[in-house]
Design an enzyme around this catalytic site. Structure first.
Site, PDB file in Angstrom:
ATOM      1  N   ASP A  32       0.846  -1.192   0.000  1.00 10.26           N
ATOM      2  CA  ASP A  32       0.000   0.000   0.000  1.00 10.26           C
ATOM      3  C   ASP A  32       0.885   1.247   0.000  1.00 10.26           C
ATOM      4  OD1 ASP A  32      -3.229   0.490   0.900  1.00 10.26           O
ATOM      5  OD2 ASP A  32      -1.849   2.194   1.052  1.00 10.26           O
ATOM      6  N   ASN A  89     -13.264  -3.037   2.262  1.00  5.27           N
ATOM      7  CA  ASN A  89     -14.228  -1.949   2.433  1.00  5.27           C
ATOM      8  C   ASN A  89     -15.192  -1.927   1.250  1.00  5.27           C
ATOM      9  OD1 ASN A  89     -12.945  -0.955   4.816  1.00  5.27           O
ATOM     10  ND2 ASN A  89     -11.397   0.050   3.546  1.00  5.27           N
ATOM     11  N   VAL A  98     -10.948   3.177  -3.781  1.00  2.49           N
ATOM     12  CA  VAL A  98     -10.626   2.659  -5.116  1.00  2.49           C
ATOM     13  C   VAL A  98     -11.672   1.593  -5.428  1.00  2.49           C
ATOM     14  CG1 VAL A  98      -8.931   1.500  -6.568  1.00  2.49           C
ATOM     15  CG2 VAL A  98      -8.153   3.110  -4.805  1.00  2.49           C
ATOM     16  N   HIS A 102     -10.616  -5.077  -3.346  1.00  2.00           N
ATOM     17  CA  HIS A 102      -9.279  -5.388  -2.845  1.00  2.00           C
ATOM     18  C   HIS A 102      -9.358  -5.761  -1.383  1.00  2.00           C
ATOM     19  CE1 HIS A 102     -10.077  -1.072  -2.651  1.00  2.00           C
ATOM     20  NE2 HIS A 102      -9.434  -1.071  -1.496  1.00  2.00           N
TER      21      HIS A 102
HETATM   22  P1  AMP Z   1      -9.763   1.624   0.085  1.00  2.00           P
HETATM   23  O1  AMP Z   1      -9.743   2.965   0.770  1.00  2.00           O
HETATM   24  O2  AMP Z   1     -10.264   0.495   0.939  1.00  2.00           O
HETATM   25  O3  AMP Z   1     -10.458   1.697  -1.248  1.00  2.00           O
HETATM   26  O4  AMP Z   1      -8.241   1.254  -0.172  1.00  2.00           O
HETATM   27  C1  AMP Z   1      -7.505   1.763  -1.241  1.00  2.00           C
HETATM   28  C2  AMP Z   1      -6.059   1.642  -0.842  1.00  2.00           C
HETATM   29  O5  AMP Z   1      -5.266   1.789  -1.992  1.00  2.00           O
HETATM   30  C3  AMP Z   1      -5.611   2.716   0.153  1.00  2.00           C
HETATM   31  O6  AMP Z   1      -5.111   2.095   1.333  1.00  2.00           O
HETATM   32  C4  AMP Z   1      -4.552   3.485  -0.603  1.00  2.00           C
HETATM   33  O7  AMP Z   1      -3.485   3.912   0.224  1.00  2.00           O
HETATM   34  C5  AMP Z   1      -4.088   2.440  -1.619  1.00  2.00           C
HETATM   35  N1  AMP Z   1      -3.513   3.020  -2.833  1.00  2.00           N
HETATM   36  C6  AMP Z   1      -4.006   4.037  -3.572  1.00  2.00           C
HETATM   37  N2  AMP Z   1      -3.229   4.259  -4.638  1.00  2.00           N
HETATM   38  C7  AMP Z   1      -2.220   3.347  -4.584  1.00  2.00           C
HETATM   39  C8  AMP Z   1      -1.082   3.065  -5.397  1.00  2.00           C
HETATM   40  N3  AMP Z   1      -0.805   3.773  -6.519  1.00  2.00           N
HETATM   41  N4  AMP Z   1      -0.243   2.070  -5.010  1.00  2.00           N
HETATM   42  C9  AMP Z   1      -0.499   1.363  -3.884  1.00  2.00           C
HETATM   43  N5  AMP Z   1      -1.564   1.565  -3.085  1.00  2.00           N
HETATM   44  C10 AMP Z   1      -2.402   2.553  -3.420  1.00  2.00           C
END
Ligand code: AMP
Ligand code: ZN
Length: 116
Positions: A32, A89, A98, A102
């Site tokens: 992450d 989530n 996102v 995941h």
């Molecule tokens: P969520 O908030 O559950 O949708 O989780 C999305 C996760 O993706 C967050 O913990 C972000 O820090 C992570 N994230 C967003 N962009 C990237 C990226 N380019 N590389 C790695 N992790 C990312």
């Protein structure tokens, strides 16, 4: 179908770089970018599925493979015996940012309960 506007589809395609630490036929995992624990890995299906609400019966093997990945990565990271948390989530109230499903794998510290 990959979504060209989806960040995680772009990571799967190799168009956006990520620190990929695990790959299988159905899933990939990367560190992450904003870690919330000493180990914080994002495990995603190669196939675009927006949210848990979009998971169909046909996706069950793919979704199951995310947990197989979590188990393998926890062992790889040396956190399997101490313990770790997996979190998915769904939509805004849960903090999904996102919209490509995941699994968060978090470990390397004591996890609080209930989560925030
Ligand atoms: P969520 O908030 O559950 O949708 O989780 C999305 C996760 O993706 C967050 O913990 C972000 O820090 C992570 N994230 C967003 N962009 C990237 C990226 N380019 N590389 C790695 N992790 C990312
Ligand atoms: Zn996607």
């Amino acid at each position: 179908m990959p979504d060209s506007d989806c960040l995680f589809c772009n990571i799967v395609a190799g168009d956006i770089p990520a620190d990929v630490i695990y790959e299988s036929d159905t899933a990939i995992a990367f560190r992450d970018i904003n870690p919330q624990a000493p180990t914080h890995v994002v495990i995603i299906p190669r196939q675009h599925i927006s949210t848990i609400n979009d998971i169909d019966d046909e996706h069950e093997p793919i979704v199951g493979s995310l947990f197989s990945a979590a188990k393998a990565i926890a062992a790889q990271e040396g956190i399997a015996d101490d313990g770790y948390r997996v979190v998915m989530n769904c939509n805004k109230a849960a903090g999904q940012s996102v919209f490509h499903v995941h699994l968060h794998l978090l470990g390397g510290r004591i996890m609080n309960w209930p989560p925030g």
